[in-house]
Each structure stands twice: as C-alpha cells, then as structure tokens.
Design a protein around this motif. Structure first.
Motif, mmCIF file in Angstrom:
data_model
loop_
_atom_site.group_PDB
_atom_site.id
_atom_site.type_symbol
_atom_site.label_atom_id
_atom_site.label_comp_id
_atom_site.label_asym_id
_atom_site.label_seq_id
_atom_site.Cartn_x
_atom_site.Cartn_y
_atom_site.Cartn_z
ATOM 1 N N ALA A 113 53.620 113.857 113.506
ATOM 2 C CA ALA A 113 52.396 113.925 114.314
ATOM 3 C C ALA A 113 52.066 115.368 114.687
ATOM 4 C CB ALA A 113 52.540 113.059 115.561
ATOM 5 N N ARG A 114 53.069 116.149 115.005
ATOM 6 C CA ARG A 114 52.815 117.566 115.329
ATOM 7 C C ARG A 114 52.198 118.305 114.138
ATOM 8 N NH1 ARG A 114 58.263 118.111 118.753
ATOM 9 N NH2 ARG A 114 57.333 117.755 120.809
ATOM 10 N N PHE A 119 47.270 120.402 111.374
ATOM 11 C CA PHE A 119 46.308 120.272 110.285
ATOM 12 C C PHE A 119 44.908 119.974 110.832
ATOM 13 C CE2 PHE A 119 43.990 117.639 107.234
ATOM 14 C CZ PHE A 119 44.024 118.434 106.100
ATOM 15 N N GLY A 120 44.824 119.023 111.748
ATOM 16 C CA GLY A 120 43.519 118.630 112.289
ATOM 17 C C GLY A 120 42.823 119.753 113.039
ATOM 18 N N PHE A 121 43.565 120.433 113.892
ATOM 19 C CA PHE A 121 42.945 121.485 114.701
ATOM 20 C C PHE A 121 42.776 122.795 113.935
ATOM 21 C CE2 PHE A 121 44.793 119.015 118.414
ATOM 22 C CZ PHE A 121 43.572 118.481 118.785
ATOM 23 N N GLN A 122 43.772 123.170 113.169
ATOM 24 C CA GLN A 122 43.747 124.464 112.486
ATOM 25 C C GLN A 122 42.986 124.395 111.168
ATOM 26 O OE1 GLN A 122 47.587 126.381 112.656
ATOM 27 N NE2 GLN A 122 47.194 127.447 110.761
ATOM 28 N N ASP A 123 43.301 123.438 110.321
ATOM 29 C CA ASP A 123 42.691 123.384 108.990
ATOM 30 C C ASP A 123 41.315 122.716 108.999
ATOM 31 O OD1 ASP A 123 45.147 124.455 108.367
ATOM 32 O OD2 ASP A 123 45.713 122.914 106.927
ATOM 33 N N GLU A 128 38.812 117.554 119.016
ATOM 34 C CA GLU A 128 39.648 116.632 119.800
ATOM 35 C C GLU A 128 40.273 115.604 118.872
ATOM 36 O OE1 GLU A 128 39.175 114.260 123.915
ATOM 37 O OE2 GLU A 128 37.787 113.561 122.363
ATOM 38 N N ILE A 129 41.482 115.186 119.224
ATOM 39 C CA ILE A 129 42.155 114.087 118.545
ATOM 40 C C ILE A 129 42.577 113.106 119.628
ATOM 41 C CG2 ILE A 129 44.156 113.403 117.154
ATOM 42 C CD1 ILE A 129 43.967 116.141 115.756
ATOM 43 N N VAL A 130 42.364 111.813 119.362
ATOM 44 C CA VAL A 130 42.707 110.775 120.327
ATOM 45 C C VAL A 130 43.757 109.848 119.739
ATOM 46 C CG1 VAL A 130 40.408 110.840 121.399
ATOM 47 C CG2 VAL A 130 40.890 109.164 119.589
ATOM 48 N N TRP A 182 45.709 122.195 122.795
ATOM 49 C CA TRP A 182 46.745 122.307 121.764
ATOM 50 C C TRP A 182 47.128 123.767 121.560
ATOM 51 C CZ3 TRP A 182 46.124 124.586 116.816
ATOM 52 C CH2 TRP A 182 47.207 124.393 115.959
ATOM 53 N N LYS A 183 46.116 124.661 121.498
ATOM 54 C CA LYS A 183 46.390 126.093 121.325
ATOM 55 C C LYS A 183 47.193 126.635 122.509
ATOM 56 C CE LYS A 183 42.479 127.502 118.470
ATOM 57 N NZ LYS A 183 41.216 128.271 118.450
#
Length: 190
Positions: A113-114, A119-123, A128-130, A182-183
């Motif tokens: 998950a990490r 991947f979701g935030f950076q790439d 937002e991810i829920v 997250w950052k």
C-alpha cells in the motif's frame, strides 16, 4: 502495467497462473468475512478478468502481489478509480487490498500500500486517495492508519452495495490521505 517493486514484493498485472489464488481469496470465509458474498470459481475468474482489463486500460488497478523471493502470488493491493464511490469525492481513487489468510500479519499489505500511495501521488499526481472498510474490520482499519490515512468520521457511510440481509456489514468507515499530508509524512520520516 509496468510492475512496481518493494523490498519483498512485486506488484503486477494478473496472469493466468493467478486464477486459483484469486478464487481462494474470494471464497475463503475468513478473508471474505466482511463481504456479503463468496465467489465461486466462475465469478472469481470474471472479476479477475475485469481487474486485469482495467489495469491494461489505466496502467494501474487492484494488482496482483507476488513475493519477490518465491514468485508466489499472495493476493492483491492497488489503487483504482471506482465510479461507485464518486459520492465520496468527485475524483475518488480508492486503495484496497486482500491477501491470503496465512500471510496476514507479516506487513505485506502495508508495504504494498505504501508503494501504491507513492505511485498515486508521485507518478499519477493524484490529490487524494481514500479507503473504506466495514466499521469493525479492525485489520483493514489498522493498515489504513499504518499508511498514514486519517479517519473521516463525518464521511462514514452505509455501503449501498451491501444487501439489507447483512445489516452488520453496511456501515463503512472512510479514511483519507491527501498528497500534501503524504508529502509531510515522508519528510517527517513516518
């Protein structure tokens, strides 16, 4: 999908050799304890085919988790846009997981998950991810907290896909994580 790698895992698209495992995690009464249904082999195959097609189309999704050391597929972890959760956020991207029961408690869901959050935030540049789970699913809620998500109690909801025959599974806890939070967590080393 280009596979993602962590210290112990490979996150990749589904392959034909994964069908037995996918059926196992979708029919094991303990793994599916917080879901109102068990899938027979044909239904599990259909869902796996749908997830594989989504990954082919989008480049990500609820992807197979493989142990790097043994090449054994142990379940799935991933992110995906789900139109059913649009009421949570106009651009809702969900993170979710399901692993073989005998591999629970080894940190695999958290580790994978990490990497998916990264991947979701950076790439992908997601804002937002829920995630959400039945309100008393302490195992999944603990993973959400370990990966830095926060419980949005005002967002808790009764899941519309859960039939009235399973009222104990209706109430879901909603967790969120923004790219900014997250950052900050990464900078703080948490």
């Amino acid at each position: 999908m280009k596979p993602l790698h962590t210290k112990r895992l490979i996150l990749r698209n589904w392959e034909e050799r994964d069908r037995e495992l996918f059926h196992e995690i979708n029919s094991d009464p303990e793994v599916i304890r917080f879901f109102p249904m068990r899938r027979d082999r044909a239904a599990a195959d259909a869902v796996m085919d749908r997830l594989r097609a989504e990954i082919d189309r989008d480049g990500y999704g609820f992807a197979a988790v493989e142990l790097a050391q043994t090449s054994e597929c142990i379940g799935f972890v991933g992110i995906r846009k789900d139109p059913r959760i649009i009421s949570l956020s106009p651009d809702a991207t969900e993170i979710g997981w399901r692993l073989k029961r005998n591999l629970w408690g080894k940190g695999y869901a958290t580790e994978a998950a990490r990497e998916w959050l990264r991947f979701g935030f950076q790439d992908l540049g997601l804002e937002e991810i829920v995630s959400f789970a039945v309100a008393n699913n302490t195992w999944s809620l603990a993973v959400m907290e370990r990966i830095g998500m926060w419980h949005d109690q005002k967002g808790d909801f009764d899941h519309e896909d859960v039939p009235d025959t399973h009222p104990h599974l209706k109430r879901h806890a909603l967790y969120r994580l923004s790219r900014d939070d997250w950052k900050k967590q990464r900078e703080a080393g948490t």
